[in-house]
Design a protein around this motif. Structure first.
Motif, PDB file in Angstrom:
ATOM      1  N   MET A 117       0.847  -1.186   0.000  1.00  0.00           N
ATOM      2  CA  MET A 117       0.000   0.000   0.000  1.00  0.00           C
ATOM      3  C   MET A 117       0.887   1.243   0.000  1.00  0.00           C
ATOM      4  O   MET A 117       2.054   1.186   0.409  1.00  0.00           O
ATOM      5  N   PRO A 118       0.369   2.382  -0.456  1.00  0.00           N
ATOM      6  CA  PRO A 118       1.194   3.594  -0.548  1.00  0.00           C
ATOM      7  C   PRO A 118       1.716   4.028   0.816  1.00  0.00           C
ATOM      8  O   PRO A 118       1.060   3.834   1.836  1.00  0.00           O
ATOM      9  N   SER A 119       2.914   4.634   0.818  1.00  0.00           N
ATOM     10  CA  SER A 119       3.486   5.153   2.054  1.00  0.00           C
ATOM     11  C   SER A 119       2.669   6.349   2.534  1.00  0.00           C
ATOM     12  O   SER A 119       2.232   7.185   1.733  1.00  0.00           O
ATOM     13  N   SER A 120       2.447   6.435   3.842  1.00  0.00           N
ATOM     14  CA  SER A 120       1.669   7.535   4.394  1.00  0.00           C
ATOM     15  C   SER A 120       2.463   8.829   4.343  1.00  0.00           C
ATOM     16  O   SER A 120       3.692   8.830   4.236  1.00  0.00           O
ATOM     17  N   THR A 121       1.750   9.933   4.454  1.00  0.00           N
ATOM     18  CA  THR A 121       2.402  11.239   4.464  1.00  0.00           C
ATOM     19  C   THR A 121       3.367  11.358   5.649  1.00  0.00           C
ATOM     20  O   THR A 121       4.479  11.872   5.516  1.00  0.00           O
ATOM     21  N   ALA A 122       2.941  10.850   6.814  1.00  0.00           N
ATOM     22  CA  ALA A 122       3.796  10.917   7.999  1.00  0.00           C
ATOM     23  C   ALA A 122       5.053  10.077   7.810  1.00  0.00           C
ATOM     24  O   ALA A 122       6.157  10.496   8.177  1.00  0.00           O
ATOM     25  N   ALA A 123       4.899   8.888   7.208  1.00  0.00           N
ATOM     26  CA  ALA A 123       6.053   8.020   6.986  1.00  0.00           C
ATOM     27  C   ALA A 123       7.024   8.641   5.993  1.00  0.00           C
ATOM     28  O   ALA A 123       8.252   8.563   6.166  1.00  0.00           O
ATOM     29  N   LEU A 124       6.517   9.257   4.956  1.00  0.00           N
ATOM     30  CA  LEU A 124       7.383   9.898   3.956  1.00  0.00           C
ATOM     31  C   LEU A 124       8.118  11.099   4.562  1.00  0.00           C
ATOM     32  O   LEU A 124       9.304  11.312   4.279  1.00  0.00           O
ATOM     33  N   ALA A 125       7.413  11.893   5.379  1.00  0.00           N
ATOM     34  CA  ALA A 125       8.068  13.032   6.027  1.00  0.00           C
ATOM     35  C   ALA A 125       9.160  12.547   6.985  1.00  0.00           C
ATOM     36  O   ALA A 125      10.247  13.135   7.056  1.00  0.00           O
ATOM     37  N   HIS A 126       8.870  11.476   7.698  1.00  0.00           N
ATOM     38  CA  HIS A 126       9.854  10.903   8.616  1.00  0.00           C
ATOM     39  C   HIS A 126      11.079  10.408   7.849  1.00  0.00           C
ATOM     40  O   HIS A 126      12.220  10.609   8.275  1.00  0.00           O
ATOM     41  N   THR A 127      10.872   9.770   6.704  1.00  0.00           N
ATOM     42  CA  THR A 127      11.980   9.256   5.905  1.00  0.00           C
ATOM     43  C   THR A 127      12.803  10.396   5.315  1.00  0.00           C
ATOM     44  O   THR A 127      14.033  10.298   5.226  1.00  0.00           O
ATOM     45  N   ALA A 128      12.155  11.481   4.916  1.00  0.00           N
ATOM     46  CA  ALA A 128      12.896  12.646   4.428  1.00  0.00           C
ATOM     47  C   ALA A 128      13.788  13.215   5.527  1.00  0.00           C
ATOM     48  O   ALA A 128      14.927  13.636   5.276  1.00  0.00           O
ATOM     49  N   ASP A 129      13.282  13.215   6.758  1.00  0.00           N
ATOM     50  CA  ASP A 129      14.089  13.680   7.886  1.00  0.00           C
ATOM     51  C   ASP A 129      15.261  12.735   8.128  1.00  0.00           C
ATOM     52  O   ASP A 129      16.373  13.172   8.443  1.00  0.00           O
ATOM     53  N   LEU A 130      15.030  11.427   7.978  1.00  0.00           N
ATOM     54  CA  LEU A 130      16.115  10.459   8.108  1.00  0.00           C
ATOM     55  C   LEU A 130      17.186  10.700   7.048  1.00  0.00           C
ATOM     56  O   LEU A 130      18.389  10.636   7.339  1.00  0.00           O
ATOM     57  N   ALA A 131      16.771  10.989   5.816  1.00  0.00           N
ATOM     58  CA  ALA A 131      17.744  11.260   4.755  1.00  0.00           C
ATOM     59  C   ALA A 131      18.635  12.449   5.125  1.00  0.00           C
ATOM     60  O   ALA A 131      19.855  12.415   4.917  1.00  0.00           O
ATOM     61  N   SER A 132      18.047  13.486   5.690  1.00  0.00           N
ATOM     62  CA  SER A 132      18.825  14.648   6.120  1.00  0.00           C
ATOM     63  C   SER A 132      19.749  14.281   7.275  1.00  0.00           C
ATOM     64  O   SER A 132      20.893  14.746   7.343  1.00  0.00           O
ATOM     65  N   PHE A 133      19.255  13.435   8.181  1.00  0.00           N
ATOM     66  CA  PHE A 133      20.060  12.999   9.326  1.00  0.00           C
ATOM     67  C   PHE A 133      21.279  12.195   8.862  1.00  0.00           C
ATOM     68  O   PHE A 133      22.390  12.405   9.350  1.00  0.00           O
ATOM     69  N   VAL A 134      21.072  11.291   7.914  1.00  0.00           N
ATOM     70  CA  VAL A 134      22.183  10.495   7.392  1.00  0.00           C
ATOM     71  C   VAL A 134      23.202  11.385   6.688  1.00  0.00           C
ATOM     72  O   VAL A 134      24.419  11.221   6.865  1.00  0.00           O
ATOM     73  N   GLU A 135      22.728  12.343   5.915  1.00  0.00           N
ATOM     74  CA  GLU A 135      23.638  13.243   5.210  1.00  0.00           C
ATOM     75  C   GLU A 135      24.486  14.050   6.190  1.00  0.00           C
ATOM     76  O   GLU A 135      25.665  14.322   5.931  1.00  0.00           O
ATOM     77  N   ALA A 136      23.906  14.407   7.324  1.00  0.00           N
ATOM     78  CA  ALA A 136      24.638  15.166   8.345  1.00  0.00           C
ATOM     79  C   ALA A 136      25.516  14.282   9.218  1.00  0.00           C
ATOM     80  O   ALA A 136      26.262  14.799  10.050  1.00  0.00           O
ATOM     81  N   SER A 137      25.446  12.954   9.011  1.00  0.00           N
ATOM     82  CA  SER A 137      26.125  12.005   9.894  1.00  0.00           C
ATOM     83  C   SER A 137      27.004  11.028   9.114  1.00  0.00           C
ATOM     84  O   SER A 137      26.829   9.814   9.213  1.00  0.00           O
ATOM     85  N   PRO A 138      27.988  11.524   8.344  1.00  0.00           N
ATOM     86  CA  PRO A 138      28.813  10.609   7.544  1.00  0.00           C
ATOM     87  C   PRO A 138      29.802   9.786   8.359  1.00  0.00           C
ATOM     88  O   PRO A 138      30.393   8.844   7.835  1.00  0.00           O
ATOM     89  N   SER A 139      30.017  10.126   9.624  1.00  0.00           N
ATOM     90  CA  SER A 139      30.874   9.344  10.517  1.00  0.00           C
ATOM     91  C   SER A 139      30.178   9.212  11.858  1.00  0.00           C
ATOM     92  O   SER A 139      29.200   9.919  12.148  1.00  0.00           O
ATOM     93  N   SER A 140      30.680   8.312  12.704  1.00  0.00           N
ATOM     94  CA  SER A 140      30.095   8.163  14.037  1.00  0.00           C
ATOM     95  C   SER A 140      30.205   9.447  14.840  1.00  0.00           C
ATOM     96  O   SER A 140      29.303   9.793  15.629  1.00  0.00           O
ATOM     97  N   PHE A 141      31.292  10.191  14.652  1.00  0.00           N
ATOM     98  CA  PHE A 141      31.481  11.445  15.385  1.00  0.00           C
ATOM     99  C   PHE A 141      30.454  12.490  14.950  1.00  0.00           C
ATOM    100  O   PHE A 141      29.910  13.227  15.786  1.00  0.00           O
ATOM    101  N   HIS A 142      30.180  12.533  13.651  1.00  0.00           N
ATOM    102  CA  HIS A 142      29.150  13.446  13.161  1.00  0.00           C
ATOM    103  C   HIS A 142      27.765  13.035  13.663  1.00  0.00           C
ATOM    104  O   HIS A 142      26.938  13.883  14.000  1.00  0.00           O
ATOM    105  N   ALA A 143      27.506  11.713  13.693  1.00  0.00           N
ATOM    106  CA  ALA A 143      26.207  11.241  14.165  1.00  0.00           C
ATOM    107  C   ALA A 143      25.977  11.627  15.618  1.00  0.00           C
ATOM    108  O   ALA A 143      24.892  12.104  15.984  1.00  0.00           O
ATOM    109  N   ALA A 144      26.981  11.427  16.464  1.00  0.00           N
ATOM    110  CA  ALA A 144      26.846  11.798  17.878  1.00  0.00           C
ATOM    111  C   ALA A 144      26.615  13.292  18.028  1.00  0.00           C
ATOM    112  O   ALA A 144      25.778  13.736  18.829  1.00  0.00           O
ATOM    113  N   ALA A 145      27.356  14.080  17.247  1.00  0.00           N
ATOM    114  CA  ALA A 145      27.194  15.537  17.310  1.00  0.00           C
ATOM    115  C   ALA A 145      25.816  15.960  16.818  1.00  0.00           C
ATOM    116  O   ALA A 145      25.197  16.886  17.377  1.00  0.00           O
TER     117      ALA A 145
END
Length: 432
Positions: free
Chosen positions: A1-29
């Motif tokens: 079934m199609p992804s919900s609006t909330a799930a898609l918004a959450h995944t977009a936020d995850l994409a930004s989080f991963v981009e800001a976290s290329p190393s463990s040190f960046h992720a912690a920060a």
């Protein structure tokens, strides 16, 4: 079934989080920065900590981070609910004397970190990211843009590559990053430029590679999400979002009967045996200081642990349509069908009957359907921070996660709905 609006918004936020976290040190920060914006107080391990009643705190140790919310009515024996994950991912780590090369190519000297799928790193643009330690002992974070690539040998020069591709781990995994002789440029200059420091001041570094491509949703009805470092930033992101929500204006963490805690460890992919890994003292150090600030004696500390839970969250395997024989013939979790409860008879996962019952209750309260995961008896089972945490603290622990494909690839595949569902359950866990 199609992804919900909330799930898609959450995944977009995850994409930004991963981009800001290329190393463990960046992720912690990044975790600490997000929580500070949400009203958490950043603590320094080298100074005294405040009395915690009604407080929200976050502390970083190298590439690990722990955050917690102490309810207003907390006592010396109040239990703790810990959502655990890890910040590192398999890949490559920069060696000493990292600028190498030959035949007019500039290359980076790297060492394999953890157990990456080596072929998945071929023909991808890669970043370098991590921390630099300077001549005055201070640390700075650095992350380049797309800088490196591991170019694959053309099929014309290896006619059997499609039959048995095998990479020599030393000679065939050194990425290129420029043209010239090795004495004409220094790869540390690229990192220093990003950090805004003089490369001559660098005295040490912990720098890894990361996929430079952004995460993206795709597939019919946008049900898939592909990204680097989903193992285990998907769980880290779920935990930090859940803690933000539980501690927010509509949350109830301040009035809960337990302390809500997010614990993100480094070095899980190489055994966790470091000062910032799950086998190290970071979590026990934080808990002890928390207990001391609440005036707990040893008996009250043990009572607190007896009333506590740890949810160890890490990715697991979805059934693969092209390799069905690698999975259990009956228990076959499917990407997009909910988070997974991870079970292993040999205790490679910490889940037991009590943990399974608790996890299913939290899922029911969140309105989320869960799946079980168990390994095929012929395929060795991996492990997580769960058994380590249970062994070190004696705390009740359950291993969970989301199902993915391409685990330990440079770019892994998750289900959009699973990512959102894991966060929803984590929020219920924190709220109680």
């Amino acid at each position: 079934m199609p992804s919900s609006t909330a799930a898609l918004a959450h995944t977009a936020d995850l994409a930004s989080f991963v981009e800001a976290s290329p190393s463990s040190f960046h992720a912690a920060a990044e975790v600490a920065a997000r929580l500070e914006r949400a009203g958490f107080t950043r603590l320094d391990e080298s100074v005294s900590w405040p009395a915690p009643a009604g407080g929200r705190y976050v502390v970083v140790r190298d590439g690990a981070v722990i955050a917690w919310v102490v309810p207003r009515a907390a006592s010396a024996s109040t239990g703790v609910r810990i959502f655990g994950a890890h910040s590192d991912s398999p890949g490559f780590k920069l060696k000493p004397k990292p600028t190498t090369g030959k035949l007019g190519w500039l290359q980076a000297g790297v060492e394999i970190y953890g157990g990456p799928l080596l072929n998945s790193w071929l023909d991808r643009e890669l970043r370098l990211a991590g921390r630099l330690v300077l001549d005055d002992g201070t640390s700075v974070l650095a992350a380049t843009g797309a800088l490196l690539r591991l170019p694959q040998l053309a099929i014309h020069l290896d006619r059997e590559a499609n039959d048995h591709l095998s990479l020599d781990k030393q000679s065939q995994t050194q990425p290129v990053w420029g043209l010239g002789e090795s004495d004409s440029a220094d790869i540390l200059d690229e990192l220093a430029r990003d950090a805004g420091v003089d490369a001559a001041r660098i005295r040490g570094y912990d720098v890894v590679t990361a996929d430079a491509a952004a995460g993206t949703t795709f597939g019919l009805d946008d049900v898939f999400f592909a990204s680097g470092r989903l193992d285990d930033l998907a769980s880290v992101h779920a935990g930090v979002v859940a803690l933000e929500r539980a501690a927010g204006p509509q949350g109830s963490a301040d009035d809960a009967d337990h302390i809500a805690m997010l614990a993100v460890f480094d070095h899980e992919e190489v055994g966790s045996g470091t000062r910032s890994g799950a086998a190290g003292p970071f979590l026990s150090d934080v808990l002890e200081r928390l207990w001391l600030s609440l005036g707990a004696d040893r008996e009250q500390q043990l009572r607190s642990l007896a009333a506590s839970w740890c949810v160890s969250s890490d990715v697991g395997h979805s059934v693969h349509p092209n390799y069905a024989d690698k999975h259990d013939p009956v228990v076959q979790p499917m990407l997009g069908s909910g988070p997974i409860l991870k079970i292993n008879a040999n205790q490679r996962y910490a889940t037991d009957a009590a943990g399974a019952a608790a996890w299913n209750a939290w899922c029911f309260a969140a309105g989320v359907t869960s799946q079980e995961f168990v390994s095929n008896n012929s395929v060795p089972c991996g492990s997580t921070i769960g058994p380590i945490t249970a062994t070190r603290l004696g705390i009740r622990t359950v291993d969970v996660g989301i199902p993915i494909l391409s685990m330990h690839s440079a770019r892994e595949l998750a289900g959009v709905s699973d990512l959102w569902d894991l966060t929803r359950v984590a929020e219920v866990f924190f709220r109680g």
